[in-house]
Design an enzyme around this catalytic site. Structure first.
Site, PDB file in Angstrom:
ATOM      1  N   GLY A  72      56.189 -51.907 -72.374  1.00 34.46           N
ATOM      2  CA  GLY A  72      57.206 -51.573 -73.375  1.00 34.46           C
ATOM      3  C   GLY A  72      57.928 -52.769 -73.948  1.00 34.46           C
ATOM      4  O   GLY A  72      58.765 -52.629 -74.825  1.00 34.46           O
ATOM      5  N   GLN A  73      57.577 -53.964 -73.460  1.00 30.44           N
ATOM      6  CA  GLN A  73      58.289 -55.146 -73.954  1.00 30.44           C
ATOM      7  C   GLN A  73      57.988 -55.375 -75.433  1.00 30.44           C
ATOM      8  O   GLN A  73      56.871 -55.124 -75.890  1.00 30.44           O
ATOM      9  CB  GLN A  73      57.854 -56.381 -73.161  1.00 30.44           C
ATOM     10  CG  GLN A  73      58.349 -56.366 -71.724  1.00 30.44           C
ATOM     11  CD  GLN A  73      57.765 -57.492 -70.924  1.00 30.44           C
ATOM     12  OE1 GLN A  73      57.622 -58.600 -71.411  1.00 30.44           O
ATOM     13  NE2 GLN A  73      57.406 -57.203 -69.687  1.00 30.44           N
ATOM     14  N   GLY A  74      58.993 -55.838 -76.107  1.00 33.03           N
ATOM     15  CA  GLY A  74      58.901 -56.010 -77.560  1.00 33.03           C
ATOM     16  C   GLY A  74      57.636 -56.692 -78.010  1.00 33.03           C
ATOM     17  O   GLY A  74      56.980 -56.268 -78.957  1.00 33.03           O
ATOM     18  N   TYR A  76      54.750 -56.724 -76.660  1.00 33.61           N
ATOM     19  CA  TYR A  76      53.505 -56.001 -76.419  1.00 33.61           C
ATOM     20  C   TYR A  76      53.445 -54.677 -77.163  1.00 33.61           C
ATOM     21  O   TYR A  76      52.454 -53.967 -77.092  1.00 33.61           O
ATOM     22  CB  TYR A  76      53.323 -55.741 -74.916  1.00 33.61           C
ATOM     23  CG  TYR A  76      53.174 -56.994 -74.104  1.00 33.61           C
ATOM     24  CD1 TYR A  76      52.077 -57.832 -74.291  1.00 33.61           C
ATOM     25  CD2 TYR A  76      54.116 -57.352 -73.155  1.00 33.61           C
ATOM     26  CE1 TYR A  76      51.944 -58.999 -73.558  1.00 33.61           C
ATOM     27  CE2 TYR A  76      53.986 -58.504 -72.413  1.00 33.61           C
ATOM     28  CZ  TYR A  76      52.907 -59.330 -72.619  1.00 33.61           C
ATOM     29  OH  TYR A  76      52.765 -60.477 -71.896  1.00 33.61           O
TER      30      TYR A  76
END
Lengths: 187, 616
Positions: A72-74, A76
């Site tokens: 969920g990291q920006g 990715y």
């Protein structure tokens, strides 16, 4: 039970394989939720931030789920759209205590639903986990569905489920709804 | 401590009001999302790059850009927002700590804050930063939201006359009104800033009752003169990593910059400036090399490098700066004359853009994921304009005039812009993941007319520089050349006057004489050729004479009579020349063509003789 399962297999429902996409902002609890569905011996004790994505498989009600656990990291999040093809359901996880980023979650959800691959399948079910319901400052699932504007989704079957991924509360109910949807669609 | 109690009571208050806050905030969220939908429909520019995460119109904050910072309070990567509220400027100063969309804690401040920083003061294992609040002449350090340390600036020297005046009052030699007159005179002499706060206050008082009360209360306490912190910043100490040890940089009302090491709070360096610092921008590492860019109240920007005790003047601005940002290696400054200017570190203006209205504050927007640094400029016209270099890339319309803003990582979101408006509302915007900053084309014309257009002058080439160096050399050469020509011309005139040339331009006898020397010596053979170059006039009565040094040469025929010279024909004569000198020196032989009965020669040939071989 064995009689029932045999009956199901005659009906052609046993061991159906479905692919689901698990997305949501970072730190919302996607990996923890999937960890709960795994068998006890496969469960990992420590959940670390996912890099890229993981594929997990588990069985619920004669369905074999292949879950794409996206990071969920920006940086990715742009990977999500590459996995929209060939999925049968979307699970969107929200950290209900993160009121600040609810608007970011809405933006990501809207982006995803507007994507050609998803928009062309209006009956693709959408399950939303309003996770971390146990936290003191968590918003209720009703408020989250309002904030996300879910009522404006007309055709698409959607369901919001308050959950606590650490204790597993609410997860079964959510996945139960999803299996019903999928079985209905198979028919 | 006083503030500790305040802290606890503040926390209790918070908890009781937490639920209310939460509901109200989420409600306001709803309202805002509704509003934004409407604006989306009404305005053509649908794709705003910013998401409104939170908006609170009722929090009545009064703060400065320097008083907003993001702190990783628990060391877990979940950044909190710290805003020092100036209250109404006299009282009600508070330190608000926000987590997400609600207030986590509220601490009471004693004096007006001038800056808030987050810094790492030790190398202990869970990396928990401290909050430093510059307020009055003290720096208050909070750790884990608890008061930890109070650092007081060193007190300054008191003017001896002032000390003397107060001593006399204590000794009952003078009364309050005399003291006031003494101090007023001293103020005219040394200026208000050189007096202690107590004397300044006394001068301001007019009511005799209040004066007596004031003096009665303070006269027995020792006189102290302290300075006030005007600005604060941090610098990494040795390693350029996110959570490494910091040093604090403090600007004071006493026109100096102090660099403080936060382990024991010792002053490592102090730098004197010509004026009072207002804005600080830092680059580099304290132990390696650093540069501090300071804008001061004299509307000048100074730079300080490691090892220097004074600031170096960089730019003298036309107007007072309202914000200062370092951009790559340049300085971007917004001034009160509605100008946004960019200067190099050496003080050369790179560009200058006139804004449509007054600038209220500036902040740098570092978008790591795009590898971009933008400059956000808040304007009086209720807009925030974003510049990438000198090109305008985005604008945000706001409900109120934004007076302070900060961009950074808040909560778990990297690109968050916190804005506080003049009416005291707090707005938090998050940059969309899909945002791309390209310059707004339609605005280019406006910007072009407003900004000072740069003429397309090519750069000075190396060739040009070399040429300009050569120019004086060239001039000297020309001068010498003219001088040479003059010398030549003079010699020529002299030669013509004396008929010392082998060509005769005489109208009567145009003759040409050439000579050849045959042989190696000591005996030479001299062959002379004479030609009459006229078309139809023969020459008569000419003779050839030889002239030489008799010690060197002996000429066999010293005199040759020339017969009638017909035009066009070459007549050849020859004579033997013997070198008689034992040292074999060579010399010249002059040959004159002379008319009979005339004393000046018609033409002359000078033969430079070759050096002779030794006689066998």
């Amino acid at each position: 039970m064995s009689l029932f399962s045999r009956l199901l297999s005659y009906l052609g429902l046993k061991k159906k394989e479905v692919n689901i996409l698990v997305v949501g902002l970072d730190n919302s609890g996607k990996t923890t939720i999937l960890n709960n569905f795994k068998k006890d011996e496969d469960k990992s004790q420590e959940i670390v931030a996912t890099i890229g994505f993981n594929v997990e498989s588990f069985h619920v009600n004669n369905l074999t789920f292949s879950a794409f656990d996206m990071s969920g990291q920006g940086r990715y999040r742009n990977l999500w759209e590459h996995y929209f093809k060939g999925i049968h359901a979307i699970v969107f996880v929200i950290d209900s205590s993160d009121s600040l980023r609810l608007v970011v979650a809405k933006d990501e959800l809207d982006l995803m639903l507007k994507h050609d691959e998803i928009a062309s399948k209006p009956n693709l079910p959408l399950l939303i986990f309003a996770n971390k319901m146990d936290l003191r400052d968590a918003l209720s699932s009703v408020r989250i569905s309002q904030a996300l504007g879910l009522e404006s989704l007309q055709e698409r079957p959607w369901h919001i489920q308050a959950s606590n991924a650490i204790t597993g509360q609410g997860l079964q109910e959510g996945i139960q709804w999803l299996t019903e949807q999928l079985i209905n669609q198979k028919k | 401590m006083d503030s500790d109690e305040q802290n606890i009571s503040g926390l209790l208050d918070d908890q009781s009001t937490l639920d209310d806050r939460r509901t109200s905030s989420s409600l306001s969220n709803q309202v805002i999302s509704g509003e934004s939908k409407e604006t989306l429909i009404s305005k053509p520019e649908i794709a705003s790059k910013w998401l409104t995460a939170y908006n609170d119109n009722l929090c009545s904050l009064y703060t400065l850009t320097a008083c907003i910072c993001f702190v990783d309070l628990n060391g877990d990567g979940d950044q909190k927002l710290v805003i020092a509220d100036l209250g109404n400027g006299v009282q009600g100063m508070k330190l608000n700590i926000y987590k997400g969309t609600f207030i986590l804690s509220q601490l009471t401040l004693i004096d007006c804050p001038s800056g808030v920083v987050s810094f790492y003061m030790d190398s202990n294992a869970p990396r928990i930063p401290a909050i430093g609040v510059a307020s009055g002449s003290y720096l208050y350090i909070y750790k884990n939201l608890k008061p930890f340390y109070k650092f007081g600036l060193p007190s300054l020297e008191i003017h001896p006359s002032e000390q003397d005046a107060w001593n006399q009052l204590v000794a009952d030699k003078i009364d309050a009104s005399q003291l006031k007159v003494l101090l007023e005179n001293l103020r005219i002499e040394v200026g208000e800033a050189s007096l202690t706060a107590r004397s300044q206050r006394l001068i301001d008082l007019t009511d005799p009752g209040v004066i007596d009360d004031f003096i009665g209360r303070y006269k027995d306490q020792p006189l102290k003169r302290s300075t006030i912190i005007t600005c604060i910043a941090t610098i990494k100490k040795t390693v350029d990593e996110d959570n490494n040890l910091n040093c604090l940089i403090i600007g004071t009302e006493n026109k100096d910059i102090l660099i403080i090491e936060p382990d024991a709070f010792t002053i490592l360096t102090s730098v004197q400036l010509p004026s009072i610092p207002v804005f600080l921008e830092i680059s580099g590492l304290f132990n390696v090399e650093y540069r501090v860019i300071v804008s001061c109240r004299d509307a000048c920007i100074y730079t300080i490098k490691r090892g220097f005790k004074t600031g170096r003047l960089c730019v003298q601005l036309n107007s007072q700066p309202v914000g200062l940002v370092r951009y790559n290696n340049n300085i971007i400054v917004g001034t009160m004359d509605q100008c946004l200017s960019c200067f190099t570190i050496n003080g050369n203006c790179v560009w200058k853009i006139n804004q449509q209205s007054g600038i209220t504050c500036l902040t740098a927007i570092e978008v790591e994921i795009l590898g971009l640094t933008l400059i956000a400029v808040a304007l009086e016209s209720r807009t925030v304009v974003f510049y990438n270099g000198k090109s305008k890339v985005d604008t945000i319309e706001t409900e109120n005039v934004i007076t302070s803003m900060k961009f950074g990582r808040y909560g778990r979101e990297d690109n968050t812009l916190v804005m506080v408006s003049r009416s005291g509302s707090l707005s938090i915007r998050i940059l969309k993941r899909t945002a791309k900053f390209t310059s707004i084309e339609s605005d280019f014309g406006e910007a072009g007319s407003g900004s000072t257009m740069k003429m397309n002058i090519p750069k000075k080439t190396k060739l040009f520089i070399d040429q300009s160096v050569r120019e004086p050399i060239h001039r000297a050469f020309q001068q010498d050349l003219y001088r040479l020509r003059l010398v030549v011309a003079r010699a020529y005139v002299k030669a013509i006057a004396a008929s010392l040339n082998p060509m005769s331009s005489n109208a009567v006898d145009p003759l040409k004489l050439s000579a050849q020397v045959h042989g190696l010596g000591p005996v030479f053979r001299l062959i002379l050729e004479i030609q009459n170059t006229s078309l139809d006039q023969p020459s008569y009565n000419l003779n050839l004479f030889f002239y030489c040094d008799v010690k060197i040469y002996r000429i066999h025929r010293n005199f040759i009579p020339v017969p009638n010279l017909q035009p066009g024909y070459i007549y050849t004569f020859a004579t033997k020349v013997e070198c008689v000198n034992e040292l074999n020196v060579s010399d010249f032989i002059k040959i004159h063509v002379v008319r009979e009965g005339d004393s000046t020669p018609i033409i002359t040939a000078i033969i430079n003789m070759p050096s002779s071989e030794t006689p066998v």
